[in-house]
Design an enzyme around this catalytic site. Structure first.
Site, PDB file in Angstrom:
ATOM      1  NE  ARG A  70     -13.957   6.826   4.929  1.00 59.19           N
ATOM      2  CZ  ARG A  70     -13.832   7.023   6.102  1.00 59.19           C
ATOM      3  NH1 ARG A  70     -14.670   7.789   6.889  1.00 59.19           N
ATOM      4  NH2 ARG A  70     -12.572   6.545   6.920  1.00 59.19           N
ATOM      5  CE1 TYR A 198     -11.022   8.651  -1.493  1.00 59.77           C
ATOM      6  CE2 TYR A 198     -12.832   8.461   0.200  1.00 59.77           C
ATOM      7  CZ  TYR A 198     -11.497   8.121  -0.142  1.00 59.77           C
ATOM      8  OH  TYR A 198     -10.433   7.305   0.665  1.00 59.77           O
ATOM      9  N   GLY A 200     -15.178   6.136  -0.746  1.00 58.72           N
ATOM     10  CA  GLY A 200     -16.234   5.851   0.428  1.00 58.72           C
ATOM     11  C   GLY A 200     -17.237   6.629   0.263  1.00 58.72           C
ATOM     12  CE  LYS A 207     -14.760   1.356   4.378  1.00 60.49           C
ATOM     13  NZ  LYS A 207     -13.450   2.114   4.352  1.00 60.49           N
ATOM     14  CG  HIS A 227     -13.396  -0.446   9.033  1.00 63.04           C
ATOM     15  ND1 HIS A 227     -12.718   0.738   9.713  1.00 63.04           N
ATOM     16  CD2 HIS A 227     -13.151  -0.514   7.749  1.00 63.04           C
ATOM     17  CE1 HIS A 227     -12.119   1.145   8.712  1.00 63.04           C
ATOM     18  NE2 HIS A 227     -12.363   0.548   7.452  1.00 63.04           N
ATOM     19  CB  SER A 249      -9.771   4.870   7.099  1.00 64.40           C
ATOM     20  OG  SER A 249     -11.037   4.349   7.234  1.00 64.40           O
ATOM     21  CB  CYS A 251      -4.329   2.247  10.930  1.00 64.25           C
ATOM     22  SG  CYS A 251      -4.904   3.718  11.594  1.00 64.25           S
ATOM     23  CE  LYS A 253      -9.399  -1.905   7.472  1.00 64.49           C
ATOM     24  NZ  LYS A 253      -9.397  -0.648   7.555  1.00 64.49           N
ATOM     25  CB  THR A 254      -4.160  -2.747   2.420  1.00 61.59           C
ATOM     26  OG1 THR A 254      -5.462  -2.073   2.421  1.00 61.59           O
ATOM     27  CG2 THR A 254      -3.769  -3.344   1.097  1.00 61.59           C
ATOM     28  CG  ASN A 255       0.870  -2.258   4.238  1.00 64.12           C
ATOM     29  OD1 ASN A 255       0.540  -2.206   2.975  1.00 64.12           O
ATOM     30  ND2 ASN A 255       1.204  -1.139   4.887  1.00 64.12           N
ATOM     31  CG  ASP A 276     -12.191  -1.474   4.022  1.00 63.75           C
ATOM     32  OD1 ASP A 276     -11.327  -0.889   4.819  1.00 63.75           O
ATOM     33  OD2 ASP A 276     -13.150  -0.680   3.376  1.00 63.75           O
ATOM     34  CG  ASN A 363      -7.467   9.019   1.300  1.00 66.97           C
ATOM     35  OD1 ASN A 363      -7.133   7.859   1.705  1.00 66.97           O
ATOM     36  ND2 ASN A 363      -8.803   9.394   1.015  1.00 66.97           N
ATOM     37  CB  SER A 364      -3.216   8.882  -4.127  1.00 64.17           C
ATOM     38  OG  SER A 364      -2.113   8.676  -3.197  1.00 64.17           O
ATOM     39  NE  ARG A 365      -7.684   5.442   0.146  1.00 65.73           N
ATOM     40  CZ  ARG A 365      -8.071   4.821   1.128  1.00 65.73           C
ATOM     41  NH1 ARG A 365      -8.238   3.726   1.060  1.00 65.73           N
ATOM     42  NH2 ARG A 365      -7.886   5.515   2.329  1.00 65.73           N
ATOM     43  NE  ARG A 396      -1.789   5.756  11.527  1.00 61.19           N
ATOM     44  CZ  ARG A 396      -0.880   5.586  10.798  1.00 61.19           C
ATOM     45  NH1 ARG A 396       0.610   5.914  11.068  1.00 61.19           N
ATOM     46  NH2 ARG A 396      -1.167   4.957   9.606  1.00 61.19           N
TER      47      ARG A 396
END
Ligand code: SAT
Ligand code: MN
Length: 581
Positions: A70, A198, A200, A207, A227, A249, A251, A253-255, A276, A363-365, A396
């Protein structure tokens, strides 16, 4: 496919003419359409096929090397008055922004197809869901929107019925960072994004719509667009509590949303609703309910392995679009900390050389349907969403913030959330690892003045006396040698348990100046390599350090002047005084 809804048809025709698009393709959202777009991109080189035996339905997209995150400095909120956008946003006058964007879009789609993407954010039958249409010249955006949203025919039908939708116009332009802007026009319910492909910046449902535009609408209509991940935690008795958790972002969230209970926690189950974004509404009884407006995950790849997040690791071995990871000699996707395989090529397609940089971009996705998640909750499709017991904020922070603490009440919780600060990550361009203020983890995403947003949050206290409890967590504390004090990942369930027990009134807490902390013996650390001293350190409040932190927060609040709600100032003053003792 087209539409009998004149307003939409005319807008598409106007854009096609202005951009000089060669063709217009109305996306129906079907599997056949997805397949044919994939084939087309394999032909053009936009996508590369990964090993179809071991990673069936998986593809790799390599972005332009200068288009990997982003771009907050190029993202604007264009309200009539600059003060309405607030110090938290870049602002441009709407007329000026329109002129700039019209000139960028003029003729930009020559020779390209214009994709018309009707989408619905939220379950298609939900009264809380909202629709939009994204016009884009990027087939990569079209296939990602198919995974990330309810896209196509059903969304179009809802739009034709409701006659209201968010207009998003996107072009990758020349992918030139010098000609790149992400513009939001909240009062027009419209978005214009140019020059980036990209996530976002380009998947406008995410977003741009579901946070910046939706937060603006939510304030007008009395709800919240946040968020936040949404997770259900089921105890061995079969009772489930739902939590909404906000972190900046990249930090975790997905985990956290798809956490796997550690072996020590037999009988506990985790249900993922979202990773997210949460849209939160209050029902007639004053109970908050959340829906996830998205239908897929656009998650950070590096660090994902069978140990850190087995659910994600298994979920992304089929039907997944990878962006900017490396590949092995066998043409399998590879990333740092995958713990298996060897990279042959890096994310730019160069032979891998550790001297040059990582194989996968930090930041690969991955883009993947939420339904592939082994812990997917069917309630992610429930029109009314799930009731929320607790709201958890975090950042963090190497130092300072304890493992977990609870706000005394709602108003205090709003201060805790407004005080969130976090070390920056690779999810946005700029320096990584510097602490910046990120209230509610919404700094990059709140579509209006933060002071008004805090006021909106405060207003819920008047509307209900059964609001969720508010907590703050920090999984990222380090010792002097940079070693993490808390194991994190699945073990975070031990902290979530304390949070739930607090919500149920089953466990006590120690009062401190900043809020209520667990008695160290109330966090179960059996079987963990966390000794008493470490636990003590994780649950210590150092008033001198916090006085400094409050000083920085006070300065930050001053930037918002008179608009800061009185209730927030009062809370702030209360903590400052408590810290003096
Ligand atoms: O902005 S994205 O949605 O692409 C990822 C993030 O920063 O949360
Ligand atoms: Mn995010």
């Amino acid at each position: 496919m087209t539409t009998n809804f004149n307003e939409l048809r005319e807008w598409v025709a106007d854009v096609a003419e202005h951009t000089q698009a060669a063709r217009v393709h109305w996306c129906d959202g079907s599997e056949a359409e997805y397949e044919s777009l994939i084939q087309q991109m394999l032909g053009s080189g936009d996508l590369l096929e990964l090993n179809q035996e071991t990673y069936p339905g998986c593809y790799l997209h390599r972005s332009s090397p200068t288009d990997v995150a982003r771009v907050e400095h190029l993202t604007f909120v264009c309200t009539e008055s600059e003060a309405d956008a607030g110090p938290n946003n870049n602002w441009m006058a709407p007329a000026e922004a329109h002129q700039l964007m019209d000139s960028l879009f003029a003729g930009c789609m020559q020779g390209r197809t214009l994709y018309v993407i009707p989408y619905c954010m939220g379950p298609i039958a939900s009264p809380y869901a909202r629709c939009g249409v994204e016009l884009t010249d990027s087939p990569y955006v079209a296939v990602n929107m198919k995974i990330m949203t309810r896209m196509g025919k059903a969304a179009l039908e809802r739009i034709e019925r409701e006659k209201k939708f968010v207009r998003g116009l996107h072009s990758i332009g020349e992918l030139d960072p010098e000609r790149r802007y992400i513009m939001h026009f909240p009062s027009e319910l419209s978005i214009m994004s140019f020059g980036s492909g990209y996530g976002g910046n380009a998947l406008l449902g995410k977003k741009c719509h579901a946070l910046r535009i939706a937060s603006y609408q939510a304030r007008q209509e009395g709800w919240l667009a946040e968020h936040m991940l949404i997770v259900g935690i089921e105890n061995p008795r079969g009772e489930t509590h739902y939590l909404a958790c906000a972190f900046p972002s990249a930090c975790g969230k997905t985990n956290l949303a798809m956490l796997i209970p550690p072996e020590s926690h037999a009988g506990w189950k985790i249900w993922t609703l979202g990773d997210d974004i949460a849209w939160i509404h209050m029902d007639d009884n004053g109970q908050m309910h959340a829906i996830n407006p998205e239908a897929g995950y656009f998650g950070v790849v590096p660090g994902t392995n069978a140990k850190t997040n087995r659910n994600a690791y298994e979920m992304i071995n089929k039907n997944t679009i990878f962006t900017n990871v490396g590949v092995t000699a066998d043409n399998e996707p590879w990333w740092e900390d995958k713990k298996t395989g060897t990279p042959a090529f890096d994310w730019q397609g160069r032979p891998y050389d550790p001297e040059v940089g990582p194989a996968a971009h930090p930041n690969s996705r991955f883009t993947v349907s939420a339904k592939q998640n082994p812990s997917y909750s069917e309630l992610a499709d429930a029109p009314d969403g799930v009731p929320i017991s607790a709201i958890v904020f975090g950042g963090r922070r190497r130092e300072l913030a304890p493992l977990v603490y609870q706000a005394r009440d709602w108003a205090h919780g709003v201060l805790v959330a407004a005080s969130v600060a976090s070390e920056t990550t690779a999810a946005a361009t700029g320096k990584v690892g510097v602490v910046r203020r990120d209230p509610f983890a919404m700094q990059p995403f709140c579509g209006y003045n933060f002071a008004d947003y805090w006021n909106h949050w405060m207003s819920f206290a008047e509307r209900s006396d059964s609001l969720p409890e508010i907590f703050h967590v920090n999984w990222f504390r380090q010792d002097a040698d940079g070693k993490f004090l808390w194991p994190g990942f699945g073990e975070n369930l031990r902290v979530l348990r304390w949070i739930i027990e607090r919500c149920e009134g089953r466990v006590g807490a120690q009062e401190t100046a900043i809020g209520q902390l667990p008695h160290p013996s109330d966090i179960d650390v059996s079987g963990l390599d966390v000794d008493r001293d470490t636990m003590g350190e994780l649950l210590t409040v150092r008033n001198a350090q916090w006085r400094e932190e409050l000083g920085a927060m006070g300065e930050y609040l001053q930037g918002y002047g008179d608009r800061v709600p009185a209730a927030l100032r009062t809370e702030y003053q209360r903590i400052v005084e408590a810290l003096e003792n």
